[in-house]
Scaffold this active site. Sequence first.
Site, PDB file in Angstrom:
ATOM      1  N   ARG A  97       0.809  -1.220   0.000  1.00 44.44           N
ATOM      2  CA  ARG A  97       0.000   0.000   0.000  1.00 44.44           C
ATOM      3  C   ARG A  97       0.844   1.272   0.000  1.00 44.44           C
ATOM      4  O   ARG A  97       0.427   2.306   0.507  1.00 44.44           O
ATOM      5  CB  ARG A  97      -1.007  -0.008   1.167  1.00 44.44           C
ATOM      6  CG  ARG A  97      -2.030  -1.134   1.072  1.00 44.44           C
ATOM      7  CD  ARG A  97      -3.068  -1.049   2.167  1.00 44.44           C
ATOM      8  NE  ARG A  97      -2.489  -1.236   3.489  1.00 44.44           N
ATOM      9  CZ  ARG A  97      -2.229  -2.425   4.024  1.00 44.44           C
ATOM     10  NH1 ARG A  97      -2.484  -3.537   3.340  1.00 44.44           N
ATOM     11  NH2 ARG A  97      -1.724  -2.501   5.245  1.00 44.44           N
ATOM     12  N   ARG A  98       2.025   1.187  -0.572  1.00 42.97           N
ATOM     13  CA  ARG A  98       2.856   2.376  -0.764  1.00 42.97           C
ATOM     14  C   ARG A  98       3.080   2.661  -2.250  1.00 42.97           C
ATOM     15  O   ARG A  98       3.913   3.486  -2.597  1.00 42.97           O
ATOM     16  CB  ARG A  98       4.215   2.204  -0.083  1.00 42.97           C
ATOM     17  CG  ARG A  98       4.161   2.119   1.422  1.00 42.97           C
ATOM     18  CD  ARG A  98       5.554   2.279   2.011  1.00 42.97           C
ATOM     19  NE  ARG A  98       5.597   1.883   3.409  1.00 42.97           N
ATOM     20  CZ  ARG A  98       6.708   1.858   4.135  1.00 42.97           C
ATOM     21  NH1 ARG A  98       7.861   2.208   3.579  1.00 42.97           N
ATOM     22  NH2 ARG A  98       6.678   1.497   5.392  1.00 42.97           N
ATOM     23  N   TYR A 130      -3.569  -8.128 -11.776  1.00 40.50           N
ATOM     24  CA  TYR A 130      -2.959  -7.611 -13.000  1.00 40.50           C
ATOM     25  C   TYR A 130      -3.930  -7.010 -14.006  1.00 40.50           C
ATOM     26  O   TYR A 130      -3.507  -6.383 -14.973  1.00 40.50           O
ATOM     27  CB  TYR A 130      -2.112  -8.710 -13.659  1.00 40.50           C
ATOM     28  CG  TYR A 130      -0.909  -9.044 -12.806  1.00 40.50           C
ATOM     29  CD1 TYR A 130       0.213  -8.218 -12.807  1.00 40.50           C
ATOM     30  CD2 TYR A 130      -0.902 -10.146 -11.968  1.00 40.50           C
ATOM     31  CE1 TYR A 130       1.307  -8.488 -12.019  1.00 40.50           C
ATOM     32  CE2 TYR A 130       0.196 -10.438 -11.165  1.00 40.50           C
ATOM     33  CZ  TYR A 130       1.294  -9.596 -11.192  1.00 40.50           C
ATOM     34  OH  TYR A 130       2.376  -9.866 -10.393  1.00 40.50           O
ATOM     35  N   PHE A 417       7.211 -19.422 -15.985  1.00 45.50           N
ATOM     36  CA  PHE A 417       8.494 -18.717 -15.961  1.00 45.50           C
ATOM     37  C   PHE A 417       8.490 -17.801 -14.760  1.00 45.50           C
ATOM     38  O   PHE A 417       8.771 -16.785 -14.651  1.00 45.50           O
ATOM     39  CB  PHE A 417       8.746 -17.978 -17.281  1.00 45.50           C
ATOM     40  CG  PHE A 417       7.604 -17.152 -17.793  1.00 45.50           C
ATOM     41  CD1 PHE A 417       7.468 -15.842 -17.387  1.00 45.50           C
ATOM     42  CD2 PHE A 417       6.639 -17.676 -18.655  1.00 45.50           C
ATOM     43  CE1 PHE A 417       6.418 -15.056 -17.847  1.00 45.50           C
ATOM     44  CE2 PHE A 417       5.595 -16.909 -19.124  1.00 45.50           C
ATOM     45  CZ  PHE A 417       5.480 -15.595 -18.722  1.00 45.50           C
TER      46      PHE A 417
END
Length: 417
Positions: A97-98, A130, A417
């Site tokens: 949260r930064r 994402y 990967f």
Amino acid sequence: MANEQTGPTPELRVLRPDEWDKSYANLIRAFGGPPESDEERELWNALTEFGRFLAAWDGDECVGSAGAFSFRLTVPGGASVPAAGVTMVGVAATHRRRGVLTSMMRRQLDDVRSWGEPLAVLTASEPAIYGRFGYGAATFQINAEIDTRRAGLSVPAGTDGVRLRYVAPDDALDACEAVYARLVPGRPGMLARGPGWERLGVLDPESERGGASPLQCVVAERGGETVGYARFRVKPSWGAGGPDGEVILSALEALDPAAGAALWRFLFEIDLTSTLVARGRPVDDGWQYLVSDIRRCNPALRDALYVRLVDVGAALEARTYQAPVDVVLDVEDVFCPWNAGRWRLSGDAKGASCERTQDAADLALSVRELGAAYLGGAGLSALAAAGRVRELRRGALAEASLAFGNAGAAPWLPHGF
């Protein structure tokens, strides 16, 4: 806000080779896993491309990392397109949260654009993370636990003409890699493996076996040529009714249906076992149509590769389209604003062009939906049914959805990967 963290803003910079151990230790801690084997650490260190890896620092403490391997990804039409393989992304729990993750994603996509790579791809530990950075679920895979006592196989002609033999995994590495390389151009989503990546498939740390045997390998041959292979482990078990072991499949590739069927039949018939565990297989894997009872296989669908168009025009021009298409796409892309706006896509099975236009839009969607549809794994019509794509010209959705589809093999990511 009550949930905000305070403290100095971590410094973000390109990772140096002498900082790798700290970065990797932060990653392992972030994922909550035990230390990996020396063999695994050495391989990932050797594969790291240091000019493409970032780390965030609070003083001399590594609190975040994000890397990008340089891959080539097969896209519909068979082209091998440069793609940044986003990897080793993690933020220390003390520094959430930064904005550490957002700053790394921002810098990374700027870098990928500067490298001239039109695509970024990743596998997501948590898919919810994402989407806000423009990544869409583009390939899926099948996991199965097959009851080999109740689900038999009906194999095609020629299967009995395939010779199978055990080979030590390391000794068969070159032959297996040659089989894999021949398959890469024929299936979207597959990665062309550069030097060193062949070692990933034969890593065999005891800590990862879960009580199963060391990795085994069987190769399929015809006329002295290797036409397929399977890597697997066997986990013995004995119940009240006798032997009840598992075969755990690691990889199986074959150049033709008979070779594939011979390998699957072998795995089904290994002595003292009753279950074949197969994970990460293509959604169109042939064994599903050889088994006598698919319900005994317990197939389950799971997301795999996430795709992000870093350069919309170059990415859409890099693939072909299974039907003629001429549509104007109104693309939303807040995180990479250079992609936002209207693009005219014109293409067919021979090639495509995608250029900026002022013409009226036919479809409106975000770059996330373009990523999901890019390899042909998610249909634009399905995304429209979910409200993620809007049709602005009647008929445009059907035209584009057909064109973006994939007439050949389903898209598939063969390994992580």
